[in-house]
Design an enzyme around this catalytic site. Sequence first.
Site, PDB file in Angstrom:
ATOM      1  N   GLU A 199      -4.592   2.369  -5.582  1.00  0.00           N
ATOM      2  CA  GLU A 199      -4.610   0.802  -5.582  1.00  0.00           C
ATOM      3  C   GLU A 199      -5.164   0.093  -4.254  1.00  0.00           C
ATOM      4  O   GLU A 199      -4.966   1.004  -3.242  1.00  0.00           O
ATOM      5  CB  GLU A 199      -2.826   0.498  -5.685  1.00  0.00           C
ATOM      6  N   CYS A 219       0.979  -6.582  -7.401  1.00  0.00           N
ATOM      7  CA  CYS A 219       1.261  -5.146  -8.263  1.00  0.00           C
ATOM      8  C   CYS A 219       0.632  -5.009  -9.424  1.00  0.00           C
ATOM      9  O   CYS A 219       0.763  -4.236  -9.883  1.00  0.00           O
ATOM     10  CB  CYS A 219       2.270  -5.096  -7.989  1.00  0.00           C
ATOM     11  N   GLU A 265      10.115  -1.398  -7.503  1.00  0.00           N
ATOM     12  CA  GLU A 265       9.430  -2.217  -7.608  1.00  0.00           C
ATOM     13  C   GLU A 265       7.995  -1.917  -6.953  1.00  0.00           C
ATOM     14  O   GLU A 265       7.862  -2.346  -5.956  1.00  0.00           O
ATOM     15  CB  GLU A 265       9.308  -3.641  -7.794  1.00  0.00           C
ATOM     16  N   LYS A 311      15.866  -8.334   4.407  1.00  0.00           N
ATOM     17  CA  LYS A 311      14.996  -8.798   5.015  1.00  0.00           C
ATOM     18  C   LYS A 311      13.712  -8.502   4.264  1.00  0.00           C
ATOM     19  O   LYS A 311      12.611  -8.192   3.643  1.00  0.00           O
ATOM     20  CB  LYS A 311      14.862  -7.069   5.244  1.00  0.00           C
TER      21      LYS A 311
HETATM   22  P1  NAI Z   1       5.110  -1.328   2.845  1.00  0.00           P
HETATM   23  O1  NAI Z   1       5.828  -1.864   1.238  1.00  0.00           O
HETATM   24  O2  NAI Z   1       5.083  -0.794   3.859  1.00  0.00           O
HETATM   25  O3  NAI Z   1       6.438  -3.335   2.679  1.00  0.00           O
HETATM   26  C1  NAI Z   1       7.157  -4.206   2.240  1.00  0.00           C
HETATM   27  C2  NAI Z   1       8.027  -3.921   2.978  1.00  0.00           C
HETATM   28  O4  NAI Z   1       8.808  -2.775   3.325  1.00  0.00           O
HETATM   29  C3  NAI Z   1       8.528  -5.293   3.989  1.00  0.00           C
HETATM   30  O5  NAI Z   1       9.433  -5.634   4.178  1.00  0.00           O
HETATM   31  C4  NAI Z   1       8.663  -3.876   4.876  1.00  0.00           C
HETATM   32  O6  NAI Z   1       8.611  -4.289   6.228  1.00  0.00           O
HETATM   33  C5  NAI Z   1       9.945  -2.800   4.063  1.00  0.00           C
HETATM   34  N1  NAI Z   1       8.994  -1.920   5.026  1.00  0.00           N
HETATM   35  C6  NAI Z   1       8.824  -0.629   5.173  1.00  0.00           C
HETATM   36  N2  NAI Z   1       8.818   0.445   5.857  1.00  0.00           N
HETATM   37  C7  NAI Z   1      10.075   0.388   5.366  1.00  0.00           C
HETATM   38  C8  NAI Z   1      10.523   1.380   5.900  1.00  0.00           C
HETATM   39  N3  NAI Z   1      10.829   2.589   6.648  1.00  0.00           N
HETATM   40  N4  NAI Z   1      12.273   1.170   6.036  1.00  0.00           N
HETATM   41  C9  NAI Z   1      13.274   0.203   4.670  1.00  0.00           C
HETATM   42  N5  NAI Z   1      12.224  -0.633   4.715  1.00  0.00           N
HETATM   43  C10 NAI Z   1      10.606  -0.901   5.534  1.00  0.00           C
HETATM   44  O7  NAI Z   1       4.087  -2.314   2.690  1.00  0.00           O
HETATM   45  P2  NAI Z   1       2.796  -2.628   3.181  1.00  0.00           P
HETATM   46  O8  NAI Z   1       2.554  -1.763   4.416  1.00  0.00           O
HETATM   47  O9  NAI Z   1       2.694  -4.039   4.361  1.00  0.00           O
HETATM   48  O10 NAI Z   1       1.604  -3.071   2.437  1.00  0.00           O
HETATM   49  C11 NAI Z   1       0.764  -1.694   2.650  1.00  0.00           C
HETATM   50  C12 NAI Z   1       0.435  -1.561   1.551  1.00  0.00           C
HETATM   51  O11 NAI Z   1       1.861  -1.589  -0.066  1.00  0.00           O
HETATM   52  C13 NAI Z   1      -0.128  -2.203   0.335  1.00  0.00           C
HETATM   53  O12 NAI Z   1      -1.797  -2.364   0.519  1.00  0.00           O
HETATM   54  C14 NAI Z   1      -0.562  -2.127  -0.903  1.00  0.00           C
HETATM   55  O13 NAI Z   1      -1.305  -1.586  -1.590  1.00  0.00           O
HETATM   56  C15 NAI Z   1       1.164  -1.787  -1.077  1.00  0.00           C
HETATM   57  N6  NAI Z   1       2.235  -2.966  -1.639  1.00  0.00           N
HETATM   58  C16 NAI Z   1       2.625  -3.389  -2.742  1.00  0.00           C
HETATM   59  C17 NAI Z   1       3.227  -4.250  -3.157  1.00  0.00           C
HETATM   60  C18 NAI Z   1       4.032  -4.998  -4.244  1.00  0.00           C
HETATM   61  O14 NAI Z   1       4.429  -5.818  -4.717  1.00  0.00           O
HETATM   62  N7  NAI Z   1       3.839  -3.491  -5.071  1.00  0.00           N
HETATM   63  C19 NAI Z   1       3.706  -5.629  -1.915  1.00  0.00           C
HETATM   64  C20 NAI Z   1       3.417  -5.045  -0.718  1.00  0.00           C
HETATM   65  C21 NAI Z   1       2.586  -4.075  -0.598  1.00  0.00           C
END
Ligand code: NAI
Length: 521
Positions: free
Chosen positions: A420, A323, A289, A214
Amino acid sequence: MHDYKNKYLQIITHLGVFTLGDKVYKLVCFIKEGQKALLADYITLFINNQWVDSKSGKTFENFNPATEEKICDIAEADAEDVNEAVKSAAAAFKRNSKWRTMDASARGKILIRVGEIMMEQKHIISSLETLDAGKPYADSLGDVEHAADVFKYYAGLADKSLGKTLSPDGQYFAYTRQEPIGVCGGIIPWNYPISLFAWKVAPALASGNVCVIKPSELTPLTALHMAAIFSEAELPAGVLNVLPGYGATAGATLASHPGVRKIAFTGSTATARKIIALTANNLAKLTMELGGKSPAVILPDCDLDQAALYCHSAIMTNCGQNCCGISRNYVHADVYDEYVAKAVACAQNRVVGDPWKEDSESGSVISEVQMNKILGYIESGKREGAKLECGGERIGSKGWFLQPTVFSNVTDEMTIAKEEIFGPVQSILKFTDIEDVLDRCNDNEYGLAAACFTKDVDKAMYLSHNLKGGITWVNCADILTTQTPFGGFKGSGYGKELGEDAMKEYCEMKTVLMKMSNKNS
Ligand code: NAI
Ligand code: MG
């Protein structure tokens, strides 16, 4: 100067209906013409090697963050589609299936072919990534080349997943096998879509698993294009399924699905907690991660220009949506002012703008939500007494462009030093004592990465061994390679991606124990 858009990308609005055999397909995904990416105005899900509408018929809009314009509609996967994809993946994993009976080296050859096609189509994939994520074209190209390398690297490991022979007590013989786990779910964020797709899919398939991926709802294009590439490489049906959709629906169904045995996730720590709770249902093995608040310690004896440049790049690349970006710079008091001046010069010289232009070093952040979140943190920095040295504002009024921002006089209790930000915001703090700075660096929820800059080998070893980060850089920062494992400590998650160690994340070890007979008959 190149304008990569005119060179490599052509957007057309109607590809129309086409037929293949007795099947009528509403629309194709991506087709190539020379080196140009042609993009459909509607792209479906990819399940069991078929391009299919979502069962609900729902779609969602995909945007280009650099222009705020809609790119296309995407079929929206929901619980029913996830069920269907897991079913087809499970069928592809059946005991005597084509995939399960294939030589491990033949799996490797498919992955090599995928890497080769990626390189043939690198401008197509890079165009899609830049369009979808707003990142500079040169960065997209670098990510695509890295992702192709990752496929080739794991191709080479496909037939090298070795066990051990053991000498158990008693009249027994035993050996261990590394076996594939089964259906692996990959949940991918928007910051490095193509790289993180490769980090998950390459070791999973090299080990003989099957995948349901996904991608982020914000950046589904390159994952869908990869589905087309895997078809071209003749991956058996069902082995790889790509389902764009939202986290709370498609993502949550995948994470809790009883047919899923492994979840590899990259994203926020908050979402990770939800996913971990959901996997109470299927006891899936996890690779997590997550976020970071990575520190760098800068000692007076280091090459200060080199330190400033690495740390600038480690927080400004990808607009800080990284990240393992270095978001806390702990600089020794003796060189503090000099370092701040260098950091400010780097930030002020950074070219932010149209991601299709060759000289752009930063493009747009991913969304308005993310931009406002970053601006909110910048406000908190000012409010809590940090000194804004440069930046701090949005650039223009179309697209989500932000000025590279540097704060000095940051102290540990400030929000910008603790949380972060995931934006182009560099925080510079002061220290005088190594023991004290180690405690300050490690006093944070995260533990993804850390860096130290010094020419003294004793100090370099002392710092790198005592900094709590899954990867610790000496005299460099934000360097990830295909061959070296990457993964965090504490709130930054667990499990490793990249390197040989990632193969273990997609295998389970079986012990085979046999009774030996003393008789010679
Ligand atoms: P997120 O962690 O919510 O999204 C990442 C993935 O998880 C997306 O594919 C999303 O559709 C999926 N996801 C979201 N809720 C889920 C659930 N309940 N069950 C299963 N999958 C789910 O990140 P988001 O909302 O896009 O960004 C928010 C913050 O997260 C950013 O501002 C940043 O601080 C952090 N982030 C960190 C990343 C990293 O590389 N460590 C990457 C993206 C965001
Ligand atoms: Mg997009």
